[in-house]
Each structure stands twice: as structure tokens, then as C-alpha cells.
Design a protein around this motif. Structure first.
Motif, PDB file in Angstrom:
ATOM      1  N   VAL A 140       0.842  -1.203   0.000  1.00 49.38           N
ATOM      2  CA  VAL A 140       0.000   0.000   0.000  1.00 49.38           C
ATOM      3  C   VAL A 140       0.874   1.249   0.000  1.00 49.38           C
ATOM      4  CG1 VAL A 140      -1.706   1.310   1.318  1.00 49.38           C
ATOM      5  CG2 VAL A 140      -1.902  -1.179   1.154  1.00 49.38           C
ATOM      6  N   TYR A 141       1.875   1.287   0.875  1.00 48.50           N
ATOM      7  CA  TYR A 141       2.729   2.466   0.992  1.00 48.50           C
ATOM      8  C   TYR A 141       3.561   2.681  -0.265  1.00 48.50           C
ATOM      9  CZ  TYR A 141       1.796   3.622   5.865  1.00 48.50           C
ATOM     10  OH  TYR A 141       1.206   4.041   7.038  1.00 48.50           O
ATOM     11  N   VAL A 142       4.256   1.640  -0.716  1.00 50.86           N
ATOM     12  CA  VAL A 142       5.134   1.790  -1.878  1.00 50.86           C
ATOM     13  C   VAL A 142       4.317   2.068  -3.135  1.00 50.86           C
ATOM     14  CG1 VAL A 142       6.816   0.614  -3.339  1.00 50.86           C
ATOM     15  CG2 VAL A 142       6.936   0.368  -0.854  1.00 50.86           C
ATOM     16  N   GLY A 143       3.189   1.396  -3.281  1.00 50.21           N
ATOM     17  CA  GLY A 143       2.330   1.667  -4.438  1.00 50.21           C
ATOM     18  C   GLY A 143       1.870   3.112  -4.470  1.00 50.21           C
ATOM     19  N   ALA A 144       1.465   3.634  -3.316  1.00 45.35           N
ATOM     20  CA  ALA A 144       1.011   5.026  -3.250  1.00 45.35           C
ATOM     21  C   ALA A 144       2.146   5.992  -3.569  1.00 45.35           C
ATOM     22  CB  ALA A 144       0.445   5.316  -1.866  1.00 45.35           C
ATOM     23  N   GLN A 145       3.340   5.701  -3.059  1.00 45.80           N
ATOM     24  CA  GLN A 145       4.479   6.585  -3.292  1.00 45.80           C
ATOM     25  C   GLN A 145       4.863   6.613  -4.773  1.00 45.80           C
ATOM     26  OE1 GLN A 145       6.978   4.533  -0.570  1.00 45.80           O
ATOM     27  NE2 GLN A 145       5.914   5.366   1.220  1.00 45.80           N
ATOM     28  N   LEU A 146       4.830   5.473  -5.433  1.00 46.41           N
ATOM     29  CA  LEU A 146       5.146   5.436  -6.863  1.00 46.41           C
ATOM     30  C   LEU A 146       4.093   6.181  -7.674  1.00 46.41           C
ATOM     31  CD1 LEU A 146       6.424   1.760  -7.266  1.00 46.41           C
ATOM     32  CD2 LEU A 146       7.775   3.860  -7.133  1.00 46.41           C
ATOM     33  N   VAL A 147       2.834   6.028  -7.301  1.00 46.74           N
ATOM     34  CA  VAL A 147       1.771   6.753  -8.004  1.00 46.74           C
ATOM     35  C   VAL A 147       1.953   8.260  -7.852  1.00 46.74           C
ATOM     36  CG1 VAL A 147      -0.715   7.240  -8.006  1.00 46.74           C
ATOM     37  CG2 VAL A 147       0.096   4.877  -7.895  1.00 46.74           C
ATOM     38  N   GLY A 148       2.207   8.709  -6.622  1.00 47.56           N
ATOM     39  CA  GLY A 148       2.408  10.133  -6.386  1.00 47.56           C
ATOM     40  C   GLY A 148       3.601  10.681  -7.147  1.00 47.56           C
ATOM     41  N   GLY A 149       4.709   9.929  -7.161  1.00 48.28           N
ATOM     42  CA  GLY A 149       5.896  10.380  -7.875  1.00 48.28           C
ATOM     43  C   GLY A 149       5.687  10.450  -9.375  1.00 48.28           C
ATOM     44  N   LEU A 150       4.997   9.451  -9.928  1.00 47.07           N
ATOM     45  CA  LEU A 150       4.756   9.435 -11.371  1.00 47.07           C
ATOM     46  C   LEU A 150       3.793  10.540 -11.797  1.00 47.07           C
ATOM     47  CD1 LEU A 150       4.562   5.575 -11.942  1.00 47.07           C
ATOM     48  CD2 LEU A 150       6.317   7.131 -12.832  1.00 47.07           C
ATOM     49  N   ILE A 151       2.800  10.830 -10.985  1.00 42.77           N
ATOM     50  CA  ILE A 151       1.888  11.936 -11.309  1.00 42.77           C
ATOM     51  C   ILE A 151       2.657  13.257 -11.324  1.00 42.77           C
ATOM     52  CG2 ILE A 151      -0.092  13.274 -10.491  1.00 42.77           C
ATOM     53  CD1 ILE A 151      -1.274  10.693  -9.406  1.00 42.77           C
ATOM     54  N   ALA A 152       3.510  13.446 -10.332  1.00 43.52           N
ATOM     55  CA  ALA A 152       4.307  14.672 -10.283  1.00 43.52           C
ATOM     56  C   ALA A 152       5.231  14.762 -11.491  1.00 43.52           C
ATOM     57  CB  ALA A 152       5.121  14.708  -8.991  1.00 43.52           C
ATOM     58  N   GLY A 153       5.893  13.653 -11.853  1.00 40.84           N
ATOM     59  CA  GLY A 153       6.789  13.657 -13.005  1.00 40.84           C
ATOM     60  C   GLY A 153       6.051  13.952 -14.298  1.00 40.84           C
ATOM     61  N   ALA A 154       4.866  13.370 -14.449  1.00 43.29           N
ATOM     62  CA  ALA A 154       4.090  13.606 -15.671  1.00 43.29           C
ATOM     63  C   ALA A 154       3.667  15.068 -15.784  1.00 43.29           C
ATOM     64  CB  ALA A 154       2.872  12.693 -15.680  1.00 43.29           C
ATOM     65  N   LEU A 155       3.252  15.659 -14.660  1.00 40.52           N
ATOM     66  CA  LEU A 155       2.844  17.066 -14.688  1.00 40.52           C
ATOM     67  C   LEU A 155       4.035  17.983 -14.970  1.00 40.52           C
ATOM     68  CD1 LEU A 155       0.250  17.234 -11.765  1.00 40.52           C
ATOM     69  CD2 LEU A 155      -0.187  17.377 -14.213  1.00 40.52           C
ATOM     70  N   LEU A 156       5.180  17.682 -14.366  1.00 36.33           N
ATOM     71  CA  LEU A 156       6.368  18.478 -14.657  1.00 36.33           C
ATOM     72  C   LEU A 156       6.768  18.358 -16.119  1.00 36.33           C
ATOM     73  CD1 LEU A 156       8.573  17.787 -11.490  1.00 36.33           C
ATOM     74  CD2 LEU A 156       7.568  19.981 -12.154  1.00 36.33           C
ATOM     75  N   PHE A 157       6.702  17.155 -16.652  1.00 36.13           N
ATOM     76  CA  PHE A 157       7.028  16.922 -18.062  1.00 36.13           C
ATOM     77  C   PHE A 157       6.127  17.754 -18.972  1.00 36.13           C
ATOM     78  CE2 PHE A 157       6.189  14.523 -21.992  1.00 36.13           C
ATOM     79  CZ  PHE A 157       7.472  14.439 -22.512  1.00 36.13           C
ATOM     80  N   GLY A 158       4.831  17.780 -18.657  1.00 30.92           N
ATOM     81  CA  GLY A 158       3.912  18.561 -19.484  1.00 30.92           C
ATOM     82  C   GLY A 158       4.095  20.058 -19.319  1.00 30.92           C
ATOM     83  N   LEU A 159       4.251  20.506 -18.073  1.00 29.32           N
ATOM     84  CA  LEU A 159       4.345  21.951 -17.829  1.00 29.32           C
ATOM     85  C   LEU A 159       5.653  22.550 -18.345  1.00 29.32           C
ATOM     86  CD1 LEU A 159       2.863  22.053 -14.216  1.00 29.32           C
ATOM     87  CD2 LEU A 159       1.788  22.885 -16.311  1.00 29.32           C
ATOM     88  N   MET A 160       6.724  21.790 -18.295  1.00 31.24           N
ATOM     89  CA  MET A 160       8.010  22.314 -18.776  1.00 31.24           C
ATOM     90  C   MET A 160       8.004  22.534 -20.284  1.00 31.24           C
ATOM     91  SD  MET A 160       9.933  22.948 -16.237  1.00 31.24           S
ATOM     92  CE  MET A 160      11.502  23.219 -17.065  1.00 31.24           C
TER      93      MET A 160
END
Length: 351
Positions: free
Chosen positions: A89-109
Motif C-alpha cells: 500500500v505504501y510503496v504503491g502510493a508513493q510510486l503513483v504520487g511520484g509518477l503523477i508529479a513527473g508527468a505534470l512536470l514533463f507537461g508543464l516544462m
């Protein structure tokens, strides 16, 4: 009206998952975002990573503990603070949060004209992919060492014996992360967090993806060392959580001595106190007159025997030899009525 004391404030698995997603997202989005927007400025990037941990630990730490990092979760499990069953549960949530942040940064940059993400997404790197051409073996050793120190700080400030853990814990952890960034950004870009590295690394091109293994493995090695050695060096502040440490089936030191009664967890999660033990009542034929059953409270009047009739109400004491049903004898000194001829009230002396 609902009684406030009956409200269940125990976090659910879904709430813990959401807290870890949110906390990891904020850590990666703002930390890496500050590095990108500031051109890799040391002070800006280091302080931003530290501040994100402080803010989110105060915000949602009460729900999930505020890990936001698979290495922190591993160290907590091996240190006896979290069961292995919570790791997915913890690791899955952390990976989801990190990937969402990376995707948004990729798009916004891509809002910057001519932007390309390869080599410019804040990915961690070593060797010829890093700005300083930092050697692979040194990068591994540095990331493992810094993660180990980070976990020692976390386990120490969250130890139950630390009286300032609730107030100062998040601040100490955030400052430690800033300190770590100041000491390693020029070498690897500072990971100490596989979710941070994966979150943006998958958008950094083939070379960045190939190098992800080091920034996954090295932090986990450092966290495992800290989680296993902290209890050996400093001891446990409390009994290890059941199912943690090196015992995958039960808690160290408490599995053999404690097993909660059936239904205990359900009552706890519903905010109800566990039922108190009561001894079974003795069979009626074994109870003597006036004997209380074990379930009776102190000073409670004893139950009457089922076959004992209630004693008849006494109106007044009868004298010996006086026929039943006759008016009770008068006590000495009390006036009696006499139907004598003189009609006077007489006083009878004692017999």
C-alpha cells in the motif's frame, strides 16, 4: 446527536494510500520543480525538498506516518515500526504520487519554447550522464550512506522515548533532507528516494531509465542497514509491531506472548473499548446464601436464592404465649385503652 467520543478516528487503508500519494506528489513536484525553475540552485532546491517534507508531514503525517519514500517504508518495517503487509500500500502510493508529479512536470516544462526533457527533467544520474562525471561505485556508496543517515534521523526523532517527536519530528526530518541535498546535489542530483528518482526518471529518456537501478537499490540498501541496526544500537522504544522486522509471519518479541482476542480489532476500529473479561457465573446449586457471582460488582446486594421465600413483614414483636393474630403487646410506659367502667386510661406495668 452523535457522541464525539464514538467517532472513529483510526485511518483506513484508503486514507493512508491517499496521504502517501499526496505527500509524495508534493515532494517530487515542488522539489524537482524548484530545481528546474531555479536552474539547479543549491540553496533553493535543498530548502524546497526539506520544506515539502516538513509541510506534508505536519499535514498528513497523523494519517500514514508521512513516509513519502519507499526507503523510509523499508526502514520502518525492518525497525519494527510497520508490518510487512502495509508495504504494498505504501510503496504503491508513493510510486503513483511520484509518477503523477513527473508527468505534470514533463507537461508543464513544455511551456518553455524549445524544451526537451532528455537530460533536463531533474533525473538523478552518475558517470557520463552526470554533470560532474561522478563514478558509479561512488554514487552507489554515497546514496546508500546518505539514506542510512536519513533513516537514523527518522527512526530517532519518531522514537516513543523522544518527548519532542510530535512537535519537532517533521522539522528535524525536513532539515535532514535539506542537509543531504547540500552534500550531494553536485554528484548525483540527490535521490535517497526511489519514488523521486522513478517519478521523473521515466520521462528523462533512455539513459536516465537505464541508470534508475542504482537510485532504487542504493537507497534501499542504506535504509535496510539503518532499520536493522537502529534497534540493536539504541533499543526499541516500544514492542515491535506484529509482522515487522525479519519475521514475516508475526512480530518479534510479542507474537508468542500476546494474541488479541477475537473481535478486538473490529471494536478498536469502531472506537469502542474492548470488552472486559468476566468470569462465568457459578451454577445455582453451588451458590450459598448471600454468595455473589464473580460478575457482580463490589457493594452490589447479593441475589436472593431462588427457593428462599421473602420473610414476612413483622408489624411488632409478639410476647411469649400470646396467641397469633392478637393485637401486639404494648411496650412499658405506653398508654393503653381500657374498657373499664371508670373509662380512665391506665398504664400497665411491665410483666
Amino acid at each position: 446527536m452523535t457522541d464525539a467520543s464514538s467517532i472513529d478516528d483510526t485511518p483506513t487503508t484508503g486514507q493512508k494510500f491517499a496521504a502517501e500519494v499526496l505527500g509524495t506528489f508534493v515532494l517530487v513536484f515542488f522539489g524537482v520543480g524548484a530545481a528546474l525553475m531555479s536552474g539547479g540552485d543549491y540553496i533553493t532546491t535543498g530548502l524546497t525538498f526539506g520544506l515539502t517534507v516538513v509541510v506534508m508531514a505536519y499535514a498528513v503525517g497523523r494519517i500514514s506516518g508521512g513516509h513519502f519514500n519507499p526507503a523510509v517504508t523499508l526502514g520502518a518495517v525492518l525497525g519494527g515500526r510497520l508490518p510487512w503487509s502495509s508495504v504494498p500500500v505504501y510503496v504503491g502510493a508513493q510510486l503513483v504520487g511520484g509518477l503523477i508529479a513527473g508527468a505534470l512536470l514533463f507537461g508543464l516544462m513544455h511551456g518553455f519554447e524549445g524544451y526537451t526533457s532528455e537530460g533536463n527533467i531533474g533525473a538523478n544520474a552518475f558517470g557520463d550522464q552526470s554533470a560532474s562525471n561522478y563514478a558509479m561505485w561512488a554514487a552507489f556508496a554515497l546514496e546508500a550512506l546518505l539514506t542510512m543517515v536519513f533513516l537514523y534521523v527518522i527512526l530517532a526523532v519518531t522514537d516513543e522515548r523522544n518527548e519532542l517527536q510530535a512537535l519537532m519530528g517533521p522539522l528535524a526530518i525536513g532539515l535532514a533532507l535539506s542537509m543531504i541535498h547540500f552534500a550531494s546535489m553536485g554528484a548525483t542530483g540527490t535521490s535517497v528516494n526511489p519514488a523521486r528518482s522513478i517519478g521523473v526518471g521515466v520521462f528523462g529518456g533512455t539513459d536516465a531509465i537505464i541508470q534508475l537501478w542504482l537510485f532504487i537499490l542504493a537507497p534501499l540498501v542504506g535504509a535496510a542497514i539503518a532499520g536493522l541496526t537502529y534497534p540493536l544500537v539504541f533499543g526499541h522504544g516500544s514492542e515491535p509491531v506484529s509482522g515487522s522486522g525479519l519475521s514475516f509471519g508475526g512480530g518479534r518479541g510479542q507474537q508468542a506472548t500476546y494474541a488479541p482476542p477475537a473481535g478486538y480489532e473490529q471494536q478498536w476500529n469502531q472506537g469502542q473499548p474492548p470488552q472486559q473479561w468476566q468470569a462465568p457465573a457459578a451454577p445455582p446449586q453451588q451458590q450459598g446464601w448471600g454468595q455473589q457471582t464473580p460478575a457482580q460488582q463490589w457493594a452490589q446486594p447479593p441475589a436472593q436464592p431462588p427457593t428462599q421465600a421473602a420473610p414476612p413483614a413483622q408489624t411488632a414483636p409478639q410476647h411469649w404465649g400470646q396467641p397469633a393474630g392478637q393485637p401486639p403487646a404494648q411496650e412499658w410506659g405506653q398508654p393503653i385503652e381500657d374498657d373499664g367502667e371508670d373509662g380512665r386510661t391506665q398504664v400497665r406495668r411491665p410483666d
